[in-house]
Design a protein around this motif. Structure first.
Motif, PDB file in Angstrom:
ATOM      1  N   GLY A  87      42.864  26.527 -44.210  1.00 31.25           N
ATOM      2  CA  GLY A  87      43.787  27.042 -43.192  1.00 31.25           C
ATOM      3  C   GLY A  87      43.063  27.499 -41.938  1.00 31.25           C
ATOM      4  N   TYR A  88      41.938  28.210 -42.111  1.00 33.97           N
ATOM      5  CA  TYR A  88      41.146  28.647 -40.950  1.00 33.97           C
ATOM      6  C   TYR A  88      40.621  27.445 -40.172  1.00 33.97           C
ATOM      7  CZ  TYR A  88      40.877  33.199 -43.383  1.00 33.97           C
ATOM      8  OH  TYR A  88      41.165  34.363 -44.026  1.00 33.97           O
ATOM      9  N   ARG A  89      40.154  26.428 -40.905  1.00 37.03           N
ATOM     10  CA  ARG A  89      39.640  25.223 -40.251  1.00 37.03           C
ATOM     11  C   ARG A  89      40.736  24.514 -39.476  1.00 37.03           C
ATOM     12  NH1 ARG A  89      38.925  20.438 -43.957  1.00 37.03           N
ATOM     13  NH2 ARG A  89      41.154  20.704 -43.739  1.00 37.03           N
ATOM     14  N   ASP A  90      41.903  24.363 -40.088  1.00 40.11           N
ATOM     15  CA  ASP A  90      43.011  23.687 -39.413  1.00 40.11           C
ATOM     16  C   ASP A  90      43.423  24.437 -38.153  1.00 40.11           C
ATOM     17  OD1 ASP A  90      42.903  21.812 -41.426  1.00 40.11           O
ATOM     18  OD2 ASP A  90      44.684  22.552 -42.479  1.00 40.11           O
ATOM     19  N   LYS A  91      43.418  25.763 -38.214  1.00 40.32           N
ATOM     20  CA  LYS A  91      43.743  26.581 -37.030  1.00 40.32           C
ATOM     21  C   LYS A  91      42.677  26.398 -35.952  1.00 40.32           C
ATOM     22  CE  LYS A  91      45.675  30.351 -34.984  1.00 40.32           C
ATOM     23  NZ  LYS A  91      45.438  30.023 -33.592  1.00 40.32           N
ATOM     24  N   ALA A  92      41.411  26.333 -36.350  1.00 42.15           N
ATOM     25  CA  ALA A  92      40.327  26.132 -35.383  1.00 42.15           C
ATOM     26  C   ALA A  92      40.426  24.755 -34.727  1.00 42.15           C
ATOM     27  CB  ALA A  92      38.973  26.305 -36.064  1.00 42.15           C
ATOM     28  N   ILE A  93      40.795  23.744 -35.497  1.00 41.36           N
ATOM     29  CA  ILE A  93      40.981  22.400 -34.935  1.00 41.36           C
ATOM     30  C   ILE A  93      42.112  22.423 -33.913  1.00 41.36           C
ATOM     31  CG2 ILE A  93      41.774  20.057 -35.488  1.00 41.36           C
ATOM     32  CD1 ILE A  93      40.193  20.326 -38.135  1.00 41.36           C
ATOM     33  N   GLU A  94      43.185  23.126 -34.271  1.00 41.01           N
ATOM     34  CA  GLU A  94      44.327  23.273 -33.357  1.00 41.01           C
ATOM     35  C   GLU A  94      43.906  23.986 -32.066  1.00 41.01           C
ATOM     36  OE1 GLU A  94      48.142  25.693 -34.204  1.00 41.01           O
ATOM     37  OE2 GLU A  94      47.997  24.193 -35.803  1.00 41.01           O
ATOM     38  N   ASP A  95      43.150  25.069 -32.219  1.00 38.86           N
ATOM     39  CA  ASP A  95      42.676  25.828 -31.051  1.00 38.86           C
ATOM     40  C   ASP A  95      41.782  24.970 -30.169  1.00 38.86           C
ATOM     41  OD1 ASP A  95      44.049  28.041 -31.905  1.00 38.86           O
ATOM     42  OD2 ASP A  95      42.271  29.089 -32.683  1.00 38.86           O
ATOM     43  N   TYR A  96      40.898  24.194 -30.786  1.00 38.41           N
ATOM     44  CA  TYR A  96      40.009  23.340 -30.002  1.00 38.41           C
ATOM     45  C   TYR A  96      40.804  22.262 -29.267  1.00 38.41           C
ATOM     46  CZ  TYR A  96      36.392  20.083 -28.649  1.00 38.41           C
ATOM     47  OH  TYR A  96      35.590  19.244 -27.917  1.00 38.41           O
ATOM     48  N   ALA A  97      41.770  21.671 -29.946  1.00 41.72           N
ATOM     49  CA  ALA A  97      42.587  20.632 -29.305  1.00 41.72           C
ATOM     50  C   ALA A  97      43.384  21.207 -28.136  1.00 41.72           C
ATOM     51  CB  ALA A  97      43.529  19.998 -30.324  1.00 41.72           C
ATOM     52  N   LYS A  98      43.842  22.444 -28.310  1.00 43.79           N
ATOM     53  CA  LYS A  98      44.668  23.071 -27.279  1.00 43.79           C
ATOM     54  C   LYS A  98      43.825  23.663 -26.145  1.00 43.79           C
ATOM     55  CE  LYS A  98      46.806  26.888 -28.312  1.00 43.79           C
ATOM     56  NZ  LYS A  98      47.697  27.874 -28.925  1.00 43.79           N
ATOM     57  N   ASN A  99      42.697  24.280 -26.493  1.00 43.65           N
ATOM     58  CA  ASN A  99      41.948  25.046 -25.499  1.00 43.65           C
ATOM     59  C   ASN A  99      40.588  24.475 -25.133  1.00 43.65           C
ATOM     60  OD1 ASN A  99      44.013  26.965 -25.537  1.00 43.65           O
ATOM     61  ND2 ASN A  99      43.071  28.048 -27.248  1.00 43.65           N
ATOM     62  N   GLY A 100      40.113  23.463 -25.848  1.00 49.98           N
ATOM     63  CA  GLY A 100      38.777  22.929 -25.589  1.00 49.98           C
ATOM     64  C   GLY A 100      38.615  22.362 -24.198  1.00 49.98           C
ATOM     65  N   LYS A 101      39.467  21.440 -23.838  1.00 51.25           N
ATOM     66  CA  LYS A 101      39.395  20.849 -22.497  1.00 51.25           C
ATOM     67  C   LYS A 101      39.794  21.858 -21.438  1.00 51.25           C
ATOM     68  CE  LYS A 101      39.955  15.905 -22.757  1.00 51.25           C
ATOM     69  NZ  LYS A 101      40.864  14.783 -22.621  1.00 51.25           N
ATOM     70  N   MET A 102      40.778  22.681 -21.781  1.00 50.22           N
ATOM     71  CA  MET A 102      41.253  23.652 -20.817  1.00 50.22           C
ATOM     72  C   MET A 102      40.131  24.608 -20.396  1.00 50.22           C
ATOM     73  SD  MET A 102      44.332  26.422 -21.045  1.00 50.22           S
ATOM     74  CE  MET A 102      43.475  27.436 -22.210  1.00 50.22           C
ATOM     75  N   SER A 103      39.294  25.030 -21.334  1.00 55.47           N
ATOM     76  CA  SER A 103      38.214  25.958 -21.015  1.00 55.47           C
ATOM     77  C   SER A 103      37.242  25.353 -20.022  1.00 55.47           C
ATOM     78  CB  SER A 103      37.452  26.349 -22.285  1.00 55.47           C
ATOM     79  OG  SER A 103      38.284  27.011 -23.177  1.00 55.47           O
ATOM     80  N   SER A 104      36.822  24.119 -20.268  1.00 52.24           N
ATOM     81  CA  SER A 104      35.864  23.511 -19.352  1.00 52.24           C
ATOM     82  C   SER A 104      36.497  23.209 -17.992  1.00 52.24           C
ATOM     83  CB  SER A 104      35.247  22.257 -19.960  1.00 52.24           C
ATOM     84  OG  SER A 104      36.238  21.360 -20.360  1.00 52.24           O
ATOM     85  N   LEU A 105      37.741  22.757 -18.001  1.00 48.15           N
ATOM     86  CA  LEU A 105      38.408  22.487 -16.722  1.00 48.15           C
ATOM     87  C   LEU A 105      38.704  23.773 -15.950  1.00 48.15           C
ATOM     88  CD1 LEU A 105      40.865  19.615 -17.676  1.00 48.15           C
ATOM     89  CD2 LEU A 105      38.789  19.474 -16.299  1.00 48.15           C
ATOM     90  N   LEU A 106      39.053  24.823 -16.663  1.00 48.15           N
ATOM     91  CA  LEU A 106      39.303  26.108 -16.017  1.00 48.15           C
ATOM     92  C   LEU A 106      38.035  26.617 -15.331  1.00 48.15           C
ATOM     93  CD1 LEU A 106      41.552  28.184 -15.613  1.00 48.15           C
ATOM     94  CD2 LEU A 106      40.752  29.325 -17.673  1.00 48.15           C
ATOM     95  N   GLY A 107      36.906  26.500 -16.034  1.00 43.63           N
ATOM     96  CA  GLY A 107      35.631  26.889 -15.433  1.00 43.63           C
ATOM     97  C   GLY A 107      35.335  26.077 -14.188  1.00 43.63           C
ATOM     98  N   LEU A 108      35.576  24.778 -14.267  1.00 42.57           N
ATOM     99  CA  LEU A 108      35.347  23.902 -13.122  1.00 42.57           C
ATOM    100  C   LEU A 108      36.241  24.281 -11.948  1.00 42.57           C
ATOM    101  CD1 LEU A 108      34.017  21.224 -12.056  1.00 42.57           C
ATOM    102  CD2 LEU A 108      36.098  20.098 -12.875  1.00 42.57           C
ATOM    103  N   PHE A 109      37.530  24.508 -12.198  1.00 40.43           N
ATOM    104  CA  PHE A 109      38.468  24.818 -11.121  1.00 40.43           C
ATOM    105  C   PHE A 109      38.242  26.215 -10.528  1.00 40.43           C
ATOM    106  CE2 PHE A 109      41.318  21.497 -13.138  1.00 40.43           C
ATOM    107  CZ  PHE A 109      40.990  20.539 -12.196  1.00 40.43           C
TER     108      PHE A 109
END
Length: 167
Positions: free
Chosen positions: A135-157
């Protein structure tokens, strides 16, 4: 003017790298939890089929490539088979920074139970903790899918915005 431009470029780079680092941390968390699931599945198999003691099994796992992110296992490669297993488990899990507090608590509970009952009870208990970590792993996968790209793009912007404001 050159100094101002250089400062703006450095800030842009810093914000971009910070966003990429946040994304990388999310990805590493997924990898650690995936390896924890592999560890627990392997622990079940070893307890069931090898009949070795827990310290010997953990010592064997400390050199496994499929669990290289689980640095807390390294403590078991440096200790003898008759060392204080529970103390080493507690110290190594407590100092492992990739787990959140709830996950650390679950691993500490599991460590206090390992080796205290018969094989079937240990396997049943590990399967219970395995379900938590899936369950923790599945939640982490979900978080990465949702926030992974957003974090790097947010930093860039944000970096680009600071750059534009300073120029």
């Amino acid at each position: 003017c050159v100094m101002k431009f250089t400062g703006a470029v450095l800030l842009w780079t810093a914000f971009t790298l910070a966003g990429m680092k946040m994304s990388l941390l999310l990805k590493e968390r997924v990898a650690v939890l995936e390896e924890t699931v592999i560890f627990l599945n392997s622990l079940i198999a070893e307890i069931q089929f090898s009949k070795s003691g827990i310290p010997r099994i953990l010592n064997m796992f400390s050199s496994a490539d499929s669990m290289k992110s689980l640095m807390f296992l390294n403590c078991f490669s440096e200790t003898g088979e008759h060392s204080d297993f529970r103390r080493i488990w507690k110290e190594s899990i407590s100092s492992f920074s990739y787990y959140k507090s709830e996950e650390k608590e679950k691993m500490l509970q599991l460590g206090s139970f390992l080796g205290t009952t018969d094989t079937d009870s240990q396997i049943s208990t590990i399967k219970l903790y395995l379900s938590y970590f899936v369950g923790y792993r599945d939640k982490a996968i979900e978080d990465y899918a949702k926030n992974g790209k957003m974090s790097s793009l947010l930093g860039l912007f944000i970096g680009a915005s600071v750059f534009i404001l300073l120029i």
